[in-house]
Design an enzyme around this catalytic site. Structure first.
Site, mmCIF file in Angstrom:
data_model
loop_
_atom_site.group_PDB
_atom_site.id
_atom_site.type_symbol
_atom_site.label_atom_id
_atom_site.label_comp_id
_atom_site.label_asym_id
_atom_site.label_seq_id
_atom_site.Cartn_x
_atom_site.Cartn_y
_atom_site.Cartn_z
ATOM 1 N N HIS A 490 0.833 -1.212 0.000
ATOM 2 C CA HIS A 490 0.000 0.000 0.000
ATOM 3 C C HIS A 490 0.867 1.262 0.000
ATOM 4 C CE1 HIS A 490 -3.604 2.398 1.444
ATOM 5 N NE2 HIS A 490 -2.609 3.193 1.813
ATOM 6 N N GLU A 491 1.786 1.339 0.946
ATOM 7 C CA GLU A 491 2.604 2.555 1.049
ATOM 8 C C GLU A 491 3.533 2.710 -0.150
ATOM 9 O OE1 GLU A 491 1.821 4.792 3.032
ATOM 10 O OE2 GLU A 491 0.516 3.611 4.334
ATOM 11 N N HIS A 494 1.664 4.621 -2.738
ATOM 12 C CA HIS A 494 1.751 6.075 -2.548
ATOM 13 C C HIS A 494 3.087 6.597 -3.070
ATOM 14 C CE1 HIS A 494 -1.876 7.043 -0.411
ATOM 15 N NE2 HIS A 494 -1.627 6.231 0.606
ATOM 16 N N HIS A 497 3.218 6.887 -6.771
ATOM 17 C CA HIS A 497 2.478 8.061 -7.225
ATOM 18 C C HIS A 497 3.379 9.298 -7.208
ATOM 19 C CE1 HIS A 497 -1.637 10.371 -6.931
ATOM 20 N NE2 HIS A 497 -1.089 10.450 -8.120
#
Length: 695
Positions: A490-491, A494, A497
């Site tokens: 998940h991280e 980020h 992105h």
């Protein structure tokens, strides 16, 4: 601060003597690889004077823009603001990162001065009449300026920022707003300090070895090492960090100890001691109502959601209720199954919240012949990270190369250079994955420096991921839980992105809170796919790949406990919305307010909200009236991942290229349009309901 370019500019001033400026490494040009922070040189005491100096530098830059005698133009006003504050942004980003991940009394003391100082400085900018007049003059004739799409978006962002920050208010209301903003920022800082202290507290000390029955050896060893570190030699200590308390709740048959540890966790900030957060959060919420009213909004949620995809509180509530009903139904079914186990064992009690983890593990073993400890040996931290990097590489053609020549702020931090398929530098990526007393709980991603490309000067990003995952012990490497594996992916989403962003301006990277979780949550979809597990899940001792029968068990259990996970999350999302749809500034009784919220929902007592008000850090930080966004984005990520599934290839190049394009655009276009461009249509909720077994 909302707008900085990340270019390093120093204009010497009389505020700080020249020799002092040159002594402060935060105010020098960084002659390091890729101009990364020189952590070996930076001391805690450098931050406060550096921030003060940098604030004064930006004040001069802003005054020059506001007092420019030339007609306002996009370049001399909007772009000039983007270029302002580069030094302040660099220093404050670094300070924020350390104060969250590696804090101490000196940094916290500095924060008590820096936080209100930066709040006042931001208000000075957005409440500057001359500056706003220039911005408005440009905005009023925007259609005739020949701006490209990103420039138009930038102009609209700035204009809205000023209006939403009170630029249109009369002088007396502006002064009132300043006081509100400053008080909120100071209260939020105090809330975070209290929560960190409560989370770091020793929650359970065991001195009788018999009380360790049922616990895996690795959990016992970590508890012994924690005890030694905290001065309880020869005993076993469990803290309120997830890698410590969750395994205890999963495996300990000692019900009274489970209850003690669980209640210590959920009551953080609510112990009527010096770290109590009840009055603080009640005051923050009241001030937010007052500020929203001052700015012309009915509630704080109306103010926040205006710029999000959801747009209105009613739409958020409607969305949450549509998920709550099937989730609660499934959760009640899970309760029944666990109660049967309790009854069959002769337990003369009703399942309670502190029993859930323990009996969920029993149920998983009963239904799927699977438990966490069967999987951990295959989830060695380093292997999981390699697997996540391999997924990113196959999707986007990038690679991660470890760098040992770049300074770090703690020995646990690792650094990687990120390269494209041609070997060109994209950015630097830091990882910091283990708990420590100076780190707040949870996991997050941010940047020391953000990509931009003004005037052709391409600035590459410095991105970091922080977590609180299971630590290595004296005789074992760090072995992760399934939840930790998902969080790492998940991280990294980020981080991707941020790393793959390719916009001209920093401000146009901004995407709504309910869109920002799409890039992170979509990465979780790859984590436990059989094809991907084969890439990285290897036994830490033998190096053997995870066997097919274990993969099959993981697949079969994907819907397990989804009622619990969805209900505990949704309860927190409703709590957030209820707090921030208040229209009355009356200080609320926190415990009574929570009870009313959960009673209205019909929440079952066997499941506690994921967060209680006094430890709900998200809503004190950037997720106020926005915690719903995780599941709003989950609709997007489930639907987006289906695009890969439909192609029959998890790494389909065409689909990956289209999603990479979405990542690169930041907020240069409307987020729904970006999604439609990727998917060819608006998202559908079907994939999410199917994934959670709620269809």
């Amino acid at each position: 601060m909302k707008f900085f370019l990340f270019l390093f500019v120093i204009a010497f001033s009389s505020i700080i003597p020249q020799e002092k400026i040159m002594e402060n490494p935060l105010l020098k040009k960084w002659n390091t690889p890729f101009e990364t922070p020189p952590f070996d040189e930076i001391k805690d005491e450098h931050f406060l004077p550096a921030v003060k100096y940098a604030v004064e530098q930006q004040k001069k830059e802003i005054e020059e823009i506001a007092n420019n005698s030339e007609e306002p133009t996009f370049e001399n006003t909007i772009v000039a603001m983007e270029k302002s504050g580069g030094l302040l942004d660099r220093v404050s980003r670094l300070f924020d990162a350390l104060n969250e991940a590696n804090t101490n009394e000196k940094l916290q003391q500095a924060a008590r001065e820096i936080t209100p100082l930066l709040t006042r400085h931001e208000d000075d900018i957005y409440l500057n009449d001359k500056l706003f007049k220039r911005v408005k003059a440009i905005y009023d004739k925007k259609e005739s300026l020949g701006l490209n799409a990103e420039q138009m978006r930038l102009l609209e962002f700035y204009y809205k920022d000023f209006v939403r920050s009170g630029a249109d208010l009369p002088p007396d209301k502006k002064e009132e707003l300043r006081k509100i903003n400053e008080e909120i920022s100071s209260l939020a800082l105090k809330f975070s300090e209290n929560l960190l202290k409560e989370t770091n507290a020793v929650a359970l000390v065991i001195d009788n070895k018999e009380d360790l029955v049922g616990l895996p050896e690795s959990v016992i060893q970590l508890a012994a090492e924690t005890a030694s570190e905290k001065g309880y030699e020869g005993k076993w200590v469990f803290t309120l960090q997830k890698p410590s308390w969750i395994p205890f709740l999963q495996y300990s048959p000692k019900r009274e100890l489970r209850e003690k540890l669980f209640k210590a966790y959920i009551n953080r900030g609510n112990n009527n001691n010096e770290y109590d957060n009840k009055d603080i959060i009640a005051r923050i919420v009241s001030l937010r109502v007052k500020r929203a009213n001052l700015l012309g909004y009915k509630t704080h949620a109306d103010y926040v959601l205006e710029v999000n995809m959801a747009k209105t509180p009613d739409r958020v509530y409607k969305f949450l209720h549509e998920l709550w009903t099937p989730a609660l139904k499934r959760a009640k079914s899970e309760v029944e199954q666990m109660q049967k186990i309790i009854d069959s064992e002769g337990g003369n009690f009703k399942l309670q919240a502190w029993d859930w983890w323990y009996y969920a593990e029993k149920l998983k073993r009963e239904k799927y012949d699977l438990d966490e400890e069967m999987l951990r040996p295959y989830f060695k931290m380093e292997n999981v990270l390699k697997g996540a990097y391999e997924v990113a590489s196959r999707l986007y053609g990038i690679k991660f190369v470890e760098r040992n020549d770049i300074q770090v702020y703690d020995p646990d931090v690792k650094v990687f250079e990120v390269l494209d398929e041609k070997g060109n530098h994209i950015g630097i990526f830091y990882t910091d994955y283990y708990p420590r007393d100076g780190k707040r709980s949870g996991a997050w991603s941010s940047s020391f420096r953000v990509q931009s490309n003004i005037d052709g000067n391409f600035i590459t990003p410095l991105v970091y991921n922080v977590g609180n995952f299971s630590m290595p012990t004296a005789d074992k490497p760090a072995l992760m839980s399934v939840d930790e594996v998902n969080t790492l992916f998940h991280e990294l989403g980020h981080a991707l992105h941020s790393l793959l962003s390719n916009t001209t301006y920093y401000r146009t990277k901004w995407v709504p809170r309910d869109f920002v979780e799409l890039p992170s949550q979509i990465m979780e979809n790859w984590a436990l796919e059989p094809e991907v597990l084969k890439l990285y899940a290897r036994h830490y001792k033998t190096g053997e790949p995870i066997p097919d029968e274990l993969i099959e068990k993981i697949e079969n259990s994907k819907l397990f406990n989804q009622g619990f996970e969805t209900v505990e999350y949704l309860a927190a999302a409703f709590l957030d919305m209820d707090w921030h749809t208040l229209t009355d500034t009356t200080l609320q009784n926190v415990e009574e307010f929570e009870k009313k919220c959960f009673d209205k929902l019909g929440k079952i007592s066997e499941i506690e909200s994921r967060y209680q008000t006094t430890n709900f850090a998200h809503i004190v930080g950037g997720y106020s009236a926005g915690y719903y966004s995780y599941i709003w984005s989950a609709v997007l990520d489930a639907d987006a991942f289906e695009a890969f599934k439909e192609k029959g290839d998890l790494f389909d190049k065409e689909t990956a290229a289209a999603f990479k394009k979405l990542l690169s655009k930041g907020g240069t276009e409307d987020p729904m349009q970006l999604y439609i461009d990727f998917r060819g249509r608006e998202p559908k909720v079907d994939a999410l309901l199917k994934r959670r077994g709620l269809d």
